[in-house]
Design an enzyme around this catalytic site. Structure first.
Site, PDB file in Angstrom:
ATOM      1  N   ASP A  38       0.860  -1.167   0.000  1.00  7.71           N
ATOM      2  CA  ASP A  38       0.000   0.000   0.000  1.00  7.71           C
ATOM      3  C   ASP A  38       0.911   1.237   0.000  1.00  7.71           C
ATOM      4  OD1 ASP A  38      -2.155   1.650  -0.027  1.00  7.71           O
ATOM      5  OD2 ASP A  38      -3.172   0.752   1.685  1.00  7.71           O
TER       6      ASP A  38
HETATM    7  C1  BGC Z   1      -4.979   3.293   0.242  1.00  9.02           C
HETATM    8  C2  BGC Z   1      -5.254   2.265  -0.828  1.00  9.02           C
HETATM    9  C3  BGC Z   1      -5.158   2.887  -2.198  1.00  9.02           C
HETATM   10  C4  BGC Z   1      -3.800   3.549  -2.342  1.00  9.02           C
HETATM   11  C5  BGC Z   1      -3.591   4.203  -3.701  1.00  9.02           C
HETATM   12  C6  BGC Z   1      -3.722   4.077  -0.015  1.00  9.02           C
HETATM   13  O1  BGC Z   1      -3.564   5.135   0.863  1.00  9.02           O
HETATM   14  O2  BGC Z   1      -4.897   2.644   1.496  1.00  9.02           O
HETATM   15  O3  BGC Z   1      -6.527   1.698  -0.620  1.00  9.02           O
HETATM   16  O4  BGC Z   1      -5.370   1.916  -3.173  1.00  9.02           O
HETATM   17  O5  BGC Z   1      -3.668   4.546  -1.355  1.00  9.02           O
HETATM   18  O6  BGC Z   1      -4.398   5.306  -3.865  1.00  9.02           O
END
Ligand code: BGC
Length: 718
Positions: A273
């Site tokens: 993530d």
């Molecule tokens: C979130 C994810 C997301 C990623 C990209 C993160 O902060 O937890 O769910 O896919 O950002 O935007």
């Protein structure tokens, strides 16, 4: 590269099998080129005329992929750099958070779950993929299949509720919807199961927090949806932010390699993530991002989302021997394989203005309306105040949500067509019979403490036959980083509702939220209550059809609604207390039961359940036991009923929850008609439990089966 040109190398030849193309390309890559494939960068806009901009600094010809914010010229501009300025011309992938629709916005996933119709979920994901792929997204960061038992956690809105079985069914539907039959199509995209795993167990519902989850609970509650998603063929998985029992998932070898790869045989790439490698430092697991990279790559991570640790430090670790060349090659293979499968080597650029056909758009709109209608849950309907009676001549529409087009779209909707949203006021006006007046007053805002609007709202209520009060949460109050300590309606909305109830006029409370809302003070005073969640583009028309009775509400809660925030966690699949479910151990200041339990939801008709009929009273391993129940629509209008089949294993060597959902089915039943619902119980699938190693255990003995308030027992023989 176009297919008609003669390929200089095997990897450029689309007629070759993917595996051989991957190996050919891999054999030509330098270590740094490999490291760069592991780098996922981010780009918010791109101006090819200004290569010095901050965005441009994050664009390099050899970077493997980008988190991208849906803009075709930007995508094509970045792609051109990858194709033309890199030695091997490896196209980049562009991933986006298309969570509940791309332009056309469907209800939030938690709402979708309340419709209990996996086919609607599949179709909505398929529609979203067509819109997303045509606008430059090859790779969708959804479905979010984190089970949570804590509605204070804002990301509860992004998932499919509190039943691991239910979430598993929707995970499969979403994967099939996004990915279709082939990834090499302008109507599908690769999807990502996220956030692997147990992120929903964040302490106190505070986002990004520590998670302490026993191995048994991990296997019982948090891992099953991922296993289902892997089986359904999900292309990718995103690891979660959370530190799990002392080892952050991003650096967790057991989960990322032993479970995902060795046990489940997952073949696609696992990406971190956002900046999770960097965050290993905050979590006290690594001294710096370089250190973090070594741990996460060795644990099984393939792609580094925006920490830039792979591009900067991977070569160092390979040279020191702390990360093996084989481990790096394995990751690169997975990434290249996905690129070939998506067809981006053959079609790196996206056509400008490649819109879906008007017929498909119409289908999508109809689907968005169906899903919105079916996901709304009627919580209370005293004296059948709903549907609004034809005698009603004066309607007061009050509340901060009444004309809103944006909050009702929920979180993660940056490409949504806000202007096209049908507000509640618009929906009601379009459906309003000619001789009925509809007057509006805002009353108050969502979250400030101003009561200036109360007097006018109360006055309007006095002059009306019925009040429709539209309240709730703003879109920014749920989703990522939106934890709340209380589930009460923000601001003075609750006070406004109570002031309106004082007028003696019937108040219909319409609540839009991304999580369950605490209603204990309002419940006794409101005549009717409808949870609409965050329904998306078709909000107003769906609300109008339900309030005026053209649509009979059929949503059923996919999460428990507590009476008070102090009851959290409270969920249907918890364990029994040592002294049973009586007074002993119950709260002394409040009831221990929820306000509305999992599966709850009213209809404009009534359904009665016959006793359950079991074909036999025993079943053996490998066998099947058929259970049936007849449900009759005893009211005057057609309606849809969802039969929820729960199993309870009352005595087991690892104690089991009070009940667990194992099967569900929704069906439309005409007034006066009956429908037989069936559940074919398979012991290995439905009666086993997991131990802390993930083994499935089937123990002989008595089991209970429950549906629609009925319960029967049967036994499993050796
Ligand atoms: C979130 C994810 C997301 C990623 C990209 C993160 O902060 O937890 O769910 O896919 O950002 O935007």
């Amino acid at each position: 590269m176009s297919q008609s040109k003669v390929a200089a190398h095997k990897y450029q030849d689309a007629t070759q099998p993917i595996e051989e193309r991957v190996e050919d390309l891999l054999s030509r890559m330098t270590l740094q080129e490999k490291a760069d494939q592991l780098c996922q960068s981010w780009v918010t806009d791109f101006n090819p005329n200004n290569p010095q901009s901050a965005n441009a600094q994050r664009i390099q010809p050899t970077y493997g992929s980008y988190v991208y914010f849906i803009d075709v010229p930007a995508r094509n501009g970045v792609q051109k750099i990858a194709m033309e300025q890199s030695r091997l011309g490896i196209p980049a992938l562009f991933g986006s958070d298309v969570i509940h629709g791309c332009f056309l916005t469907f209800p939030i996933p938690l709402a979708q779950a309340c419709a209990w119709d996996p086919e609607l979920v599949r179709r909505s994901c398929s529609f979203a993929a067509s819109e997303a792929r045509r606008s430059g997204t090859d790779w969708i960061f959804s479905p979010m299949i984190d089970v949570t038992f804590d509605p204070r956690w804002g990301r509860i809105s992004e998932g499919y509720g509190e039943s691991p079985y239910g979430v598993s069914v929707f995970a499969e539907a979403a994967v099939k919807g996004y990915q279709g039959e082939t990834l090499d199509s302008s109507d599908t995209a690769a999807c990502t199961l996220k956030h692997f795993v147990a992120y929903g167990a964040s302490e106190g519902g505070r986002d990004y927090s520590y998670t302490d989850v026993s191995p048994v609970r991990l296997w019982e509650m948090y891992l099953p949806p991922y296993e289902a998603g892997v089986k359904a063929g999900a292309a990718a998985i995103m690891s979660s932010f959370n530190d799990l029992n002392g080892v952050p998932v991003t650096a967790n070898h057991y989960l990322l390699t032993e479970v995902l790869r060795d046990l489940w045989g997952f073949k696609g790439p696992v990406l971190t993530d956002w900046d999770s490698i960097g965050q290993l430092v905050h979590q006290g697991f690594a001294t710096d991002a370089r250190d973090g990279l070594k741990f996460s790559i060795n644990a099984g991570i393939d792609i580094d989302m925006v920490t830039y640790a792979a591009t900067n430090h991977l070569a160092h670790w390979v040279q020191t021997g702390e990360v093996s060349q084989e481990r790096v090659d394995e990751s690169v293979r997975r990434i290249l394989h996905l690129k070939f499968a998506l067809g981006v080597f053959e079609h790196p650029y996206v056509k400008e203005n490649d819109k879906i056909s008007p017929e498909r758009r119409n289908e999508g709109e109809k689907l968005a309306e169906d899903l919105a209608e079916q996901s709304m849950v009627l919580l209370k309907n005293a004296d059948n105040v709903l549907p609004i009676s034809p005698q009603t001549k004066r309607i007061a529409l009050i509340g901060p949500l009444l004309a809103d087009k944006s909050e009702v779209l929920g979180s993660w909707r940056y490409a949504a067509e806000v202007a096209q949203t049908i507000s509640i006021e618009q929906g009601l006006r379009e459906a309003l019979p000619a001789n009925v007046s509809l007057k509006t007053e805002c009353g108050c805002d969502f979250d400030d403490d101003k009561r200036d609007g109360f007097a006018a709202a109360v006055e309007l209520a006095r002059q009306s036959d019925v009040v429709i009060l539209c309240v709730g949460e703003k879109a920014t109050m749920s989703g990522e980083n939106t934890s709340r300590s209380s589930l009460r309606l923000p601001g003075v909305q609750e006070e406004l509702a109570l002031a309106l109830a004082e007028t003696g006029k019937p108040v219909v409370l319409v609540i839009s939220s991304g999580r369950p809302v605490e209603l204990q003070r309002l419940e006794p005073k409101m005549q009717a209550m409808l949870s609409i969640w965050q329904p998306g583009t078709k909000t107003g028309s769906a609300v109008a059809r339900i309030l005026f009775g053209q649509c009979n509400p059929s949503g059923r809660l996919a999460v428990t609604w507590p009476r008070s925030s102090g009851q959290i966690p409270l969920f249907h699949n918890m364990h029994l207390r040592a002294r049973g479910d009586g007074d002993q151990g119950a709260y002394k200041d409040i009831s221990t039961t929820p306000q509305y339990e999992f599966g709850y939801g009213l209809s404009y008709t009534t359904f009665t359940y016959s006793p359950i009929v079991l074909k036999f009273t025993t079943v053996k391993p490998g066998g099947e036991l058929m259970a049936e129940v007849t449900v009759t629509n005893t009211g005057k209008v057609a309606g849809s009923e969802t039969a929820f089949w729960f199993i309870n294993d009352p005595v087991a060597s690892i104690t089991q929850p009070i009940k667990q959902l194992k099967h569900f089915e929704k069906a439309a039943i005409p007034a006066g008609a009956s429908r037989v619902f069936k559940f074919a119980i398979k012991p290995e699938r439905d009666l086993t439990f997991r131990n802390g190693q993930g083994d499935s255990i089937l123990e002989p003995g008595i089991f209970n089966l429950m549906v629609g308030g009925q319960k029967v027992s049967f036994s499993v023989e050796k």
